[in-house]
Design a protein around this motif. Structure first.
Motif, PDB file in Angstrom:
ATOM      1  N   GLN A  24      -2.354   3.216  -4.153  1.00 21.66           N
ATOM      2  CA  GLN A  24      -2.854   4.422  -3.099  1.00 21.66           C
ATOM      3  C   GLN A  24      -4.560   4.278  -3.293  1.00 21.66           C
ATOM      4  N   LYS A  25      -5.595   3.614  -4.174  1.00 18.12           N
ATOM      5  CA  LYS A  25      -6.759   3.549  -3.756  1.00 18.12           C
ATOM      6  C   LYS A  25      -7.367   2.178  -2.855  1.00 18.12           C
ATOM      7  N   PHE A  26      -8.620   2.349  -3.214  1.00 19.58           N
ATOM      8  CA  PHE A  26      -8.763   1.047  -2.099  1.00 19.58           C
ATOM      9  C   PHE A  26      -8.751  -0.342  -2.881  1.00 19.58           C
ATOM     10  N   PRO A  27      -8.329  -1.083  -1.221  1.00 20.94           N
ATOM     11  CA  PRO A  27      -7.274  -2.104  -1.198  1.00 20.94           C
ATOM     12  C   PRO A  27      -8.062  -2.982  -2.090  1.00 20.94           C
ATOM     13  N   THR A  28      -9.195  -3.289  -2.513  1.00 21.81           N
ATOM     14  CA  THR A  28      -9.349  -4.157  -2.671  1.00 21.81           C
ATOM     15  C   THR A  28      -9.068  -4.172  -4.716  1.00 21.81           C
ATOM     16  N   ASP A  41      -7.621  -4.224   9.004  1.00 16.17           N
ATOM     17  CA  ASP A  41      -6.233  -5.355   9.314  1.00 16.17           C
ATOM     18  C   ASP A  41      -5.976  -7.233   9.104  1.00 16.17           C
ATOM     19  N   ASN A  42      -7.326  -7.006   9.231  1.00 14.66           N
ATOM     20  CA  ASN A  42      -7.166  -9.183   8.624  1.00 14.66           C
ATOM     21  C   ASN A  42      -6.750  -8.935   7.052  1.00 14.66           C
ATOM     22  N   LEU A  43      -6.763  -8.166   6.369  1.00  8.54           N
ATOM     23  CA  LEU A  43      -5.908  -8.861   5.426  1.00  8.54           C
ATOM     24  C   LEU A  43      -4.886  -8.689   4.855  1.00  8.54           C
ATOM     25  N   ASN A  44      -3.996  -7.093   6.375  1.00  8.37           N
ATOM     26  CA  ASN A  44      -2.335  -7.524   6.169  1.00  8.37           C
ATOM     27  C   ASN A  44      -1.994  -8.142   6.851  1.00  8.37           C
ATOM     28  N   ARG A  45      -2.928  -9.303   7.899  1.00  2.00           N
ATOM     29  CA  ARG A  45      -2.617  -9.828   8.663  1.00  2.00           C
ATOM     30  C   ARG A  45      -2.430 -11.352   7.497  1.00  2.00           C
ATOM     31  N   VAL A  46      -3.605 -11.786   7.177  1.00  5.63           N
ATOM     32  CA  VAL A  46      -3.493 -12.755   5.790  1.00  5.63           C
ATOM     33  C   VAL A  46      -2.469 -12.525   4.326  1.00  5.63           C
ATOM     34  N   TRP A  82       0.492  -1.395  -0.131  1.00  4.71           N
ATOM     35  CA  TRP A  82       0.001   0.161  -0.024  1.00  4.71           C
ATOM     36  C   TRP A  82       0.810   1.123   0.327  1.00  4.71           C
ATOM     37  N   ALA A  83       0.629   2.482  -0.559  1.00  2.00           N
ATOM     38  CA  ALA A  83       1.056   3.542  -0.754  1.00  2.00           C
ATOM     39  C   ALA A  83       0.284   4.076   0.963  1.00  2.00           C
ATOM     40  N   PRO A  84       0.725   5.685   1.260  1.00  2.00           N
ATOM     41  CA  PRO A  84       0.644   6.378   2.184  1.00  2.00           C
ATOM     42  C   PRO A  84      -1.186   6.510   2.115  1.00  2.00           C
ATOM     43  N   ALA A  85      -1.991   7.153   0.467  1.00  2.00           N
ATOM     44  CA  ALA A  85      -2.996   7.239   0.828  1.00  2.00           C
ATOM     45  C   ALA A  85      -3.792   5.990   0.883  1.00  2.00           C
ATOM     46  N   SER A  86      -3.646   4.825   0.245  1.00  2.00           N
ATOM     47  CA  SER A  86      -4.402   3.780   0.410  1.00  2.00           C
ATOM     48  C   SER A  86      -4.827   3.630   2.394  1.00  2.00           C
ATOM     49  N   PRO A  87      -6.261   3.256   2.181  1.00  2.00           N
ATOM     50  CA  PRO A  87      -6.856   3.354   3.978  1.00  2.00           C
ATOM     51  C   PRO A  87      -6.368   2.055   4.273  1.00  2.00           C
ATOM     52  N   ALA A  88      -5.467   1.538   3.781  1.00  2.00           N
ATOM     53  CA  ALA A  88      -5.133  -0.169   4.622  1.00  2.00           C
ATOM     54  C   ALA A  88      -3.655   0.805   5.086  1.00  2.00           C
ATOM     55  N   HIS A  89      -2.893   1.199   4.633  1.00  2.00           N
ATOM     56  CA  HIS A  89      -1.548   1.680   4.812  1.00  2.00           C
ATOM     57  C   HIS A  89      -1.046   0.927   6.369  1.00  2.00           C
ATOM     58  N   ASP A  90      -0.224   0.603   6.685  1.00  2.00           N
ATOM     59  CA  ASP A  90       0.189   0.276   8.368  1.00  2.00           C
ATOM     60  C   ASP A  90       1.084  -0.154   7.635  1.00  2.00           C
ATOM     61  N   PRO A  91       2.173   1.441   8.574  1.00  2.00           N
ATOM     62  CA  PRO A  91       3.830   1.425   8.407  1.00  2.00           C
ATOM     63  C   PRO A  91       4.058   0.421   9.236  1.00  2.00           C
TER      64      PRO A  91
END
Length: 510
Positions: A410-414, A461-466, A312-321
């Motif tokens: 940078q868009k919607f995660p999916t 968060d679940n998607l990132n974990r997976v 993810w880029a920072p503009a993505s809502p799923a971004h987690d550094p």
């Protein structure tokens, strides 16, 4: 009339005022002939042929329904406001009344309908067609109002991504748009010399006040980065679009401007989890720690970008550094996971790393990984391929592992699933059905979670974990696409969410 399309989505209600910050800044600049160097000729003028080689022209010839700020906030454009139904099954757009196409024809809801019809055609819609899959139908309510209905309720960001992706074409020009563009954008096509240049002239009837600032933009094709940057240094061009990180860093040190947008690519160590030792999930997980991300960023991309363990880029809502620290380069952790995998020594080295031999950055970063893996007993060969042979192997899964960039991060995660390795169905690398059902389910959960905010965050968060647990793709770093290096004399840069060139605010400093 009502038109039906092929998939599902939903929306949110929003109405905003247009920011005038760029216009105010442009008033401190003087107009002039903007000379742009680019490293490849464009393929065509169809905004739905959403290829990076076309990025220098799309935002200059066309306007989209809405736009994003660099942070990913939706703002009005051709649609001055929009309202998402309470059930998130439709969005109603109110269109600007003061817009005309380059041809002089009025911009209205029927024109938007014609563009949607093209976008919904599997052939004519090109790169926009997959995004239309969430749409069930649309209807012209009146000349300034159009309603888009979705197959299922959809998250807000997914809906605004669709609206931002739609660049409206004059209905009379749709059939020949690849060679004769007619949009509502700030510039019109004045000349095309294939393989040499594209010349754009200001659309003096453009709806934005005081824009475009400069009367002419000339895009000149150079055969390589060295030739383009030499032209910049000699004063033959005012900026270079799409330069390399190495050139950008060198020229920045010499006093030139470097402009990075919010829509980078992410380099991913793609793993074919259907082959060899990579069938073992624990072995794949070891690569979360075995790849020297900082070294790859430094050597491959001159340090431009950031290390990341997520796509993810920072503009993505799923971004987690935080993941970059949690899954940092650590040979001891990687070695422990290799041992936990239970694979014999001979098997952990029984694979090759496919390398794009025609791309210097890919060769460099693959060599870094090869050396790093050798330190934990994984001794592999580099399988160098070039051109069509490499592309065929990359896109059809004829590899064990390979580095490859992914976009839409940078868009919607999916939106990630538009990339081959991340597709949930008809995956050309991993096959059908997808061998990672937990990943498929995580994508479905993100697509169907509308709120409240903590529920949406939990889905991300679940998607990132997976993603880190299934480990069929190991992101290493972001790096800029559409990187701009410019003369200190140029000002008025507008950052586009997709890193496309926006020339309407460009001018020269006093």
């Amino acid at each position: 009339m009502t038109f039906r399309t092929g998939l599902a989505t939903s929306l949110v209600a929003a109405a905003f005022t247009v920011s005038v910050a760029a216009e105010a800044f442009a008033q401190d600049l003087r107009p002039g002939r903007i000379r742009v160097g680019m490293l490849a000729d464009i393929n065509d003028f169809d905004p739905m042929a959403f290829s990076t080689v076309n990025f220098p022209t799309i935002k200059n010839l066309y306007d989209s329904l809405i736009e994003y700020t660099p942070e990913g906030r939706a703002i009005p454009n051709l649609a001055e406001s929009w309202t998402i139904a309470p059930d998130n099954r439709s969005v109603t757009l109110t269109l600007r009344a003061d817009v005309k196409f380059h041809s002089g024809a009025p911009f209205d809801a029927e024109a938007v309908s014609a563009t949607l019809r093209k976008a919904n055609d599997p052939r004519a819609g090109k790169n926009v067609y997959p995004t239309m899959s969430i749409v069930q139908e649309w209807a012209v309510v009146d000349p300034r109002t159009i309603r888009i209905t979705f197959r299922n309720p959809a998250p807000t960001r997914q809906i605004t991504d669709l609206l931002q992706f739609i660049s409206v074409i004059d209905p009379a020009a749709i059939e020949n748009v690849s060679t004769r563009p007619v949009g509502t954008g700030p510039y019109v096509l004045a000349e095309r010399a294939v393989g040499q240049r594209v010349r754009l002239e200001a659309n003096r009837s453009h709806w934005r006040a005081s824009q475009p600032l400069s009367p002419e933009v000339v895009l000149t094709v150079f055969e390589n980065d060295a030739a383009a940057t030499a032209a910049l240094e000699s004063g033959a061009v005012d900026l270079v679009y799409g330069t390399t990180g190495r050139s950008a860093v060198r020229l920045r040190a010499a006093g030139y401007q470097v402009v990075e947008g919010p829509g980078p690519l992410v380099q991913v160590f793609r793993i074919n989890s259907t082959r060899g030792p990579f069938r073992n999930q624990t072995f794949r997980q070891a690569f979360n720690h075995l790849i020297d991300r900082a070294g790859i960023l430094r050597v491959g991309y001159a340090g431009l970008g950031e290390v990341t363990a997520l796509p993810w880029a920072p503009a993505s809502p799923a971004h987690d550094p935080s993941y970059a620290q949690r899954y940092a380069y650590d040979l001891d952790k990687g070695r422990a996971l290799i041992q936990r995998s239970g694979l014999p020594q001979a098997e952990i080295s029984n694979w090759k790393l496919l390398v794009n031999g025609g791309e210097e950055a890919s060769v460099r970063i693959s060599q870094i990984v090869q050396a790093s893996l050798a330190r934990v007993g994984i001794n592999i060969e580099l399988d160098l391929k070039q051109g069509a042979e490499f592309i065929d192997a990359l896109l059809t899964g004829k590899f064990d592992a390979v580095f490859g960039a992914v976009g839409n991060v940078q868009k919607f995660p999916t939106r990630l699933t538009t990339n081959s390795i991340y597709r949930t169905v008809n995956n050309p690398i991993l096959g059908e059905p997808n061998p990672h059902p937990e990943y498929v389910e995580a994508i479905r959960r993100v697509d169907t979670t509308l709120g409240p905010e903590d529920a949406v965050k939990a889905a991300y968060d679940n998607l990132n974990r997976v993603l880190v647990e299934t480990a069929f793709g190991i992101p290493t770093n972001s790096y800029p696409i559409g990187l701009i290096v410019a003369s200190p004399r140029v000002g008025g840069f507008t950052l586009d969410i997709d890193n496309m060139l926006v020339a309407r605010t460009l001018g020269f400093k006093p």
